[in-house]
Design a protein around this motif. Structure first.
Motif, PDB file in Angstrom:
ATOM      1  N   ILE A 303     -27.005   8.902  -2.240  1.00 56.38           N
ATOM      2  CA  ILE A 303     -25.861   9.593  -2.829  1.00 56.38           C
ATOM      3  C   ILE A 303     -25.165  10.452  -1.773  1.00 56.38           C
ATOM      4  N   ALA A 304     -25.940  11.015  -0.847  1.00 57.94           N
ATOM      5  CA  ALA A 304     -25.321  11.773   0.242  1.00 57.94           C
ATOM      6  C   ALA A 304     -24.441  10.876   1.098  1.00 57.94           C
ATOM      7  N   GLU A 305     -24.908   9.646   1.370  1.00 62.44           N
ATOM      8  CA  GLU A 305     -24.089   8.707   2.142  1.00 62.44           C
ATOM      9  C   GLU A 305     -22.821   8.341   1.384  1.00 62.44           C
ATOM     10  N   PHE A 306     -22.933   8.192   0.059  1.00 59.88           N
ATOM     11  CA  PHE A 306     -21.739   7.896  -0.738  1.00 59.88           C
ATOM     12  C   PHE A 306     -20.765   9.075  -0.710  1.00 59.88           C
ATOM     13  N   ASN A 307     -21.287  10.298  -0.879  1.00 64.41           N
ATOM     14  CA  ASN A 307     -20.410  11.469  -0.863  1.00 64.41           C
ATOM     15  C   ASN A 307     -19.699  11.622   0.475  1.00 64.41           C
ATOM     16  N   ASN A 308     -20.417  11.381   1.562  1.00 67.77           N
ATOM     17  CA  ASN A 308     -19.829  11.579   2.881  1.00 67.77           C
ATOM     18  C   ASN A 308     -18.863  10.464   3.279  1.00 67.77           C
ATOM     19  N   SER A 309     -19.184   9.224   2.891  1.00 68.75           N
ATOM     20  CA  SER A 309     -18.387   8.087   3.358  1.00 68.75           C
ATOM     21  C   SER A 309     -17.281   7.685   2.394  1.00 68.75           C
ATOM     22  N   TYR A 310     -17.512   7.856   1.091  1.00 72.90           N
ATOM     23  CA  TYR A 310     -16.543   7.379   0.107  1.00 72.90           C
ATOM     24  C   TYR A 310     -16.041   8.489  -0.816  1.00 72.90           C
ATOM     25  N   GLY A 311     -16.942   9.336  -1.294  1.00 75.35           N
ATOM     26  CA  GLY A 311     -16.523  10.385  -2.207  1.00 75.35           C
ATOM     27  C   GLY A 311     -15.560  11.365  -1.573  1.00 75.35           C
ATOM     28  N   ARG A 312     -15.751  11.673  -0.288  1.00 73.82           N
ATOM     29  CA  ARG A 312     -14.864  12.606   0.406  1.00 73.82           C
ATOM     30  C   ARG A 312     -13.471  12.017   0.570  1.00 73.82           C
ATOM     31  N   ARG A 313     -13.355  10.698   0.623  1.00 70.86           N
ATOM     32  CA  ARG A 313     -12.052  10.043   0.768  1.00 70.86           C
ATOM     33  C   ARG A 313     -11.294   9.973  -0.556  1.00 70.86           C
ATOM     34  N   GLY A 314     -11.917  10.355  -1.637  1.00 71.14           N
ATOM     35  CA  GLY A 314     -11.233  10.377  -2.915  1.00 71.14           C
ATOM     36  C   GLY A 314     -11.686   9.334  -3.900  1.00 71.14           C
ATOM     37  N   MET A 315     -12.654   8.472  -3.562  1.00 70.30           N
ATOM     38  CA  MET A 315     -13.078   7.425  -4.489  1.00 70.30           C
ATOM     39  C   MET A 315     -13.707   8.005  -5.748  1.00 70.30           C
ATOM     40  N   ALA A 316     -14.447   9.097  -5.619  1.00 72.53           N
ATOM     41  CA  ALA A 316     -15.134   9.687  -6.763  1.00 72.53           C
ATOM     42  C   ALA A 316     -14.315  10.762  -7.458  1.00 72.53           C
ATOM     43  N   ARG A 317     -13.160  11.130  -6.914  1.00 71.21           N
ATOM     44  CA  ARG A 317     -12.380  12.212  -7.505  1.00 71.21           C
ATOM     45  C   ARG A 317     -11.772  11.757  -8.829  1.00 71.21           C
TER      46      ARG A 317
END
Length: 402
Positions: A303-317
């Motif tokens: 989940i940390a890898e997802f937050n850093n690589s994809y969530g920070r780019r807006g995918m999870a927003r």
């Protein structure tokens, strides 16, 4: 043997597959159809129905005889040399047949008669007209047998299903809708009842009337579905449920409508794999794309890898995030707690799918599940097809935790 011919054919096919005979569900349906047509009254007749429908190679005949003996309680006599038709029925013996054989034949005959007159299930496709049959149409009784077997599989735990049985549920999974809540977009759309005046469109239309704005164009904010993001655990303990959930995403969401990731010891994005291939091939390619298939589980790091690589780019927003895992984490629970908190700040809703929660005595005592529980908006089991209603309801819910 049960008086349900579909259950009998499914159990017999499962026993043959366990013994190495490729008796897929299609062959089991043909076996059940042969029994409804032939209505055998002896074990030899029942064996001939199995021999004609369940095997396609001479190498599997011996295995079929052994499994038939184990399932039906007695092996039939081998057909004589030069056999060209059904065996001549032997005269009745003065002594009554054994209870096992008599019950088997009586149940088989009763099941055949019941399936011959049973109406079509509500969810089956309509039968074409008699004057215009299609070349690939399936017999009515065969479709009834398949429908009955599918209904029974709907309440079976995914962990107890074979890959062939799981594919039998693909038709029902296509009828499910993974609907997510709507969100207000920054892009407006033209509508005759909008509260805002679209000046640009109004002036453009005024050019047709000599510069006089005879009609005001209006607009309103566009409402569109929220993004669906799925993180699926593919460790050893979650393998059967992961296959079922990936098949559900392919059938109900088409794969392209959801961002799909798998994780065990690392995160792998498989959205493109599930986009435009058949369910069986999609599952195979998903396993090949994920190098840690059936490996250990490090939920927090993934989940940390997802937050850093994809969530920070807006995918999870503002998205609905679905995490499919039993919560068994070999990493540090503090890492999972921190990353779940980060994810909850940007996601609209977090739904955790844990098949272990189907037990009423379940408690989130595992380190990973206990750390993630406070940040989940909903926790569902989704361990069978019937239990997927809880998942669809949790995805469609528009609210979030307080």
């Amino acid at each position: 043997m049960s008086d349900d011919l579909a259950l009998t054919a499914a159990q017999f096919g499962a026993a043959l597959r366990a013994a190495g005979v490729p008796a897929d569900p299609g062959r089991c349906v043909r076996f059940a159809w042969a029994v409804t047509v032939a209505r055998p009254v002896t074990l030899s007749g029942l064996y001939l129905c199995a021999l004609a429908t369940l095997v396609a190679s001479k190498e599997h005949v011996g295995t079929l005889r052994r499994v038939f003996d184990a399932v039906f309680g007695g092996a039939p006599d081998p057909p004589p040399a030069g056999y060209a038709g059904p065996p001549v029925p032997e005269p009745p013996s003065p002594e009554p047949a054994g209870p096992a054989t008599a019950d088997i034949l009586r149940d088989a005959a009763r099941a055949a008669q019941a399936h011959a007159v049973r109406p079509v299930a509500d969810h089956e496709e309509p039968v074409p007209a008699e004057d215009d049959p299609g070349p690939g149409d399936e017999p009515l009784a065969a479709r009834e047998v398949r429908a009955s077997a599918t209904e029974r599989l709907a309440s079976t735990d995914f962990a107890e299903m074979s890959p062939a049985e799981l594919l039998m549920l693909s038709g029902l999974m296509r009828r499910l809708t993974l609907a997510v809540p709507l969100r207000r977009s920054r892009r407006p759309q033209q509508t005759p009842r909008g509260r805002q005046t679209d000046l640009r469109s109004t002036l453009r239309q005024a050019r047709r009337t000599g510069g006089h704005p005879l009609r005001l164009a209006r607009r309103a904010p566009l409402r569109e579905p929220r993004r669906l993001v799925v993180l699926c655990d593919i460790s050893g303990s979650m393998e059967p449920y992961a296959r079922a959930m990936l098949q559900l995403l392919y059938c109900a969401a088409g794969g392209a409508r959801a961002e799909v990731f798998t994780f065990a010891t690392r995160l792998t994005r498989i959205t493109g794999t599930l986009a435009h291939v058949r369910p069986g091939m999609a599952l195979k390619q998903a396993g090949q794309a994920a190098p840690d298939w059936l490996g250990g589980t490090r939920i927090g790091e993934s989940i940390a890898e997802f937050n850093n690589s994809y969530g920070r780019r807006g995918m999870a927003r503002g998205a609905v995030v679905v995490i499919i895992s039993d919560g068994w984490d070999t990493g540090d629970p503090a890492v999972l707690r921190r990353e779940m908190e980060r994810l909850s700040r940007v996601a609209h809703r977090i739904v955790w799918v844990n098949p272990r929660t189907q037990s009423p005595e379940y408690q989130p005592l595992a380190g990973g599940m206990a750390a993630a529980w406070p940040y989940c908006d909903a926790v569902v089991s989704a361990h069978s097809l019937n239990a997927l209603d809880e998942l669809t309801a949790a995805l469609a819910h528009s609210g979030r935790r307080s």
